[in-house]
Design a protein around this motif. Structure first.
Motif, PDB file in Angstrom:
ATOM      1  N   SER A  10       0.948  -1.178  -0.049  1.00 33.00           N
ATOM      2  CA  SER A  10      -0.086   0.034   0.059  1.00 33.00           C
ATOM      3  C   SER A  10       0.864   1.257   0.039  1.00 33.00           C
ATOM      4  O   SER A  10       2.097   1.228   0.407  1.00 33.00           O
ATOM      5  CB  SER A  10      -0.971   0.049   1.240  1.00 33.00           C
ATOM      6  OG  SER A  10       0.034  -0.007   2.316  1.00 33.00           O
ATOM      7  N   LEU A  11       0.227   2.242  -0.571  1.00 29.58           N
ATOM      8  CA  LEU A  11       1.035   3.748  -0.488  1.00 29.58           C
ATOM      9  C   LEU A  11       1.246   4.238   0.801  1.00 29.58           C
ATOM     10  O   LEU A  11       2.365   4.588   1.043  1.00 29.58           O
ATOM     11  CB  LEU A  11       0.257   4.598  -1.314  1.00 29.58           C
ATOM     12  CG  LEU A  11       0.775   6.170  -1.595  1.00 29.58           C
ATOM     13  CD1 LEU A  11       2.173   6.021  -2.306  1.00 29.58           C
ATOM     14  CD2 LEU A  11      -0.115   6.987  -2.190  1.00 29.58           C
ATOM     15  N   ALA A  12       0.591   3.942   1.602  1.00 30.09           N
ATOM     16  CA  ALA A  12       0.674   4.345   3.103  1.00 30.09           C
ATOM     17  C   ALA A  12       1.809   3.763   3.759  1.00 30.09           C
ATOM     18  O   ALA A  12       2.575   4.138   4.420  1.00 30.09           O
ATOM     19  CB  ALA A  12      -0.910   4.264   3.825  1.00 30.09           C
ATOM     20  N   TYR A  13       1.919   2.348   3.585  1.00 29.84           N
ATOM     21  CA  TYR A  13       2.885   1.705   4.133  1.00 29.84           C
ATOM     22  C   TYR A  13       4.094   2.001   3.577  1.00 29.84           C
ATOM     23  O   TYR A  13       5.367   1.958   4.426  1.00 29.84           O
ATOM     24  CB  TYR A  13       2.640   0.139   3.860  1.00 29.84           C
ATOM     25  CG  TYR A  13       3.695  -0.820   4.227  1.00 29.84           C
ATOM     26  CD1 TYR A  13       3.878  -1.152   5.853  1.00 29.84           C
ATOM     27  CD2 TYR A  13       4.565  -1.402   3.433  1.00 29.84           C
ATOM     28  CE1 TYR A  13       4.817  -2.159   6.214  1.00 29.84           C
ATOM     29  CE2 TYR A  13       5.651  -2.184   3.860  1.00 29.84           C
ATOM     30  CZ  TYR A  13       5.802  -2.595   5.078  1.00 29.84           C
ATOM     31  OH  TYR A  13       6.722  -3.225   5.710  1.00 29.84           O
ATOM     32  N   SER A  14       4.238   2.253   2.360  1.00 33.07           N
ATOM     33  CA  SER A  14       5.414   2.619   1.590  1.00 33.07           C
ATOM     34  C   SER A  14       6.156   3.913   2.093  1.00 33.07           C
ATOM     35  O   SER A  14       7.133   4.240   2.473  1.00 33.07           O
ATOM     36  CB  SER A  14       5.528   2.681   0.024  1.00 33.07           C
ATOM     37  OG  SER A  14       5.017   1.587  -0.397  1.00 33.07           O
ATOM     38  N   ILE A  15       5.062   4.961   2.492  1.00 37.32           N
ATOM     39  CA  ILE A  15       5.554   6.102   2.868  1.00 37.32           C
ATOM     40  C   ILE A  15       5.964   6.004   4.163  1.00 37.32           C
ATOM     41  O   ILE A  15       6.894   6.673   4.747  1.00 37.32           O
ATOM     42  CB  ILE A  15       4.211   7.039   2.729  1.00 37.32           C
ATOM     43  CG1 ILE A  15       3.859   7.460   1.276  1.00 37.32           C
ATOM     44  CG2 ILE A  15       4.567   8.539   3.503  1.00 37.32           C
ATOM     45  CD1 ILE A  15       2.891   8.330   1.129  1.00 37.32           C
ATOM     46  N   PHE A  16       5.269   5.234   5.131  1.00 39.35           N
ATOM     47  CA  PHE A  16       5.492   4.992   6.535  1.00 39.35           C
ATOM     48  C   PHE A  16       7.185   4.365   6.612  1.00 39.35           C
ATOM     49  O   PHE A  16       7.971   5.029   7.470  1.00 39.35           O
ATOM     50  CB  PHE A  16       4.461   4.289   7.324  1.00 39.35           C
ATOM     51  CG  PHE A  16       5.068   3.677   8.466  1.00 39.35           C
ATOM     52  CD1 PHE A  16       4.870   4.843   9.628  1.00 39.35           C
ATOM     53  CD2 PHE A  16       5.613   2.533   8.910  1.00 39.35           C
ATOM     54  CE1 PHE A  16       5.184   4.357  10.893  1.00 39.35           C
ATOM     55  CE2 PHE A  16       5.975   2.143  10.286  1.00 39.35           C
ATOM     56  CZ  PHE A  16       5.768   3.082  11.208  1.00 39.35           C
TER      57      PHE A  16
END
Length: 214
Positions: A10-16
């Motif tokens: 997910s995009l959120a996981y990658s950003i985190f």
């Protein structure tokens, strides 16, 4: 080819993950050296009246912190290099899996072609996939077994229901599929619980020499 849902981060996981990695690296470079090579307290340092000695203590502390910082930077550089190699290898593996999936889907579609040459070519492609990809081997074998069962039963004698022995009815695609099935590794090299179902298949005049049908 798009990744499967359970493989698509997910995009959120990658950003985190990226943010956490950057913050951790910055903390290690900026603050870890001071914790690992602390100097004497300021009040104790002020009690040292010899200016040369005091400067020497400060320089030794700064030198130790600089060495620690360089070691951390080298470690981070090595970690980034290893991570890059891992991501490159992982992307290569995903590309290979996607390529095999495309080949598998295309070959399965070609099995329904009305042209014998196209069907034989599709069977040869599936046999190649079974050799190239051990994880897809059993799936290919099950498809080949289903093809042999369905297609060979379609050439039974119209009145008696028995398999015909006329050479004209020994289609090249049935022989090719039977050859792929017979090219399986010896039984001790595979899972015995995954047996191929050839029940009710009409294998008259199919060449089975050097085939493994244990």
């Amino acid at each position: 080819m798009p990744l499967l849902p359970w493989r698509r981060p997910s995009l959120a996981y990658s950003i985190f993950s990226t943010t956490f990695g950057v913050i951790t690296a910055a903390w290690l470079v900026l603050f870890a050296p001071e914790l690992l090579a602390p100097g004497p307290p300021d009040n104790l340092l002020r009690k040292i009246t010899n200016v040369v000695t005091r400067e020497q203590i400060i320089n030794d502390r700064l030198s130790a912190q600089s060495d620690i910082r360089n070691t951390i930077l080298q470690g981070l550089g090595g970690s980034i290099l290893l991570l890059g190699l891992y991501l490159t290898l992982r992307q290569y593996q995903l590309n290979q899996e996607g390529h095999i999936t495309d080949r598998f889907s295309r070959a399965i579609d070609q099995l329904g072609s009305e042209k014998l040459a196209v069907r034989v070519g599709a069977i040869a492609a599936l046999g190649r996939i079974a050799r190239d990809s051990p994880r897809d081997h059993e799936s290919v074998m099950e498809c080949m077994a289903a093809f042999v069962r369905e297609q060979s039963n379609g050439v039974r004698h119209a009145t008696t229901g028995a398999p015909t022995t006329e050479p004209a009815h020994l289609r090249g695609d049935i022989q090719a599929a039977a050859a792929v099935l017979g090219s399986r590794p010896e039984i001790r090299q595979r899972d015995e619980s995954r047996r191929i179902n050839l029940r009710a298949a009409a294998l008259a005049r199919v060449h089975l020499r050097n085939a493994h049908y244990e």
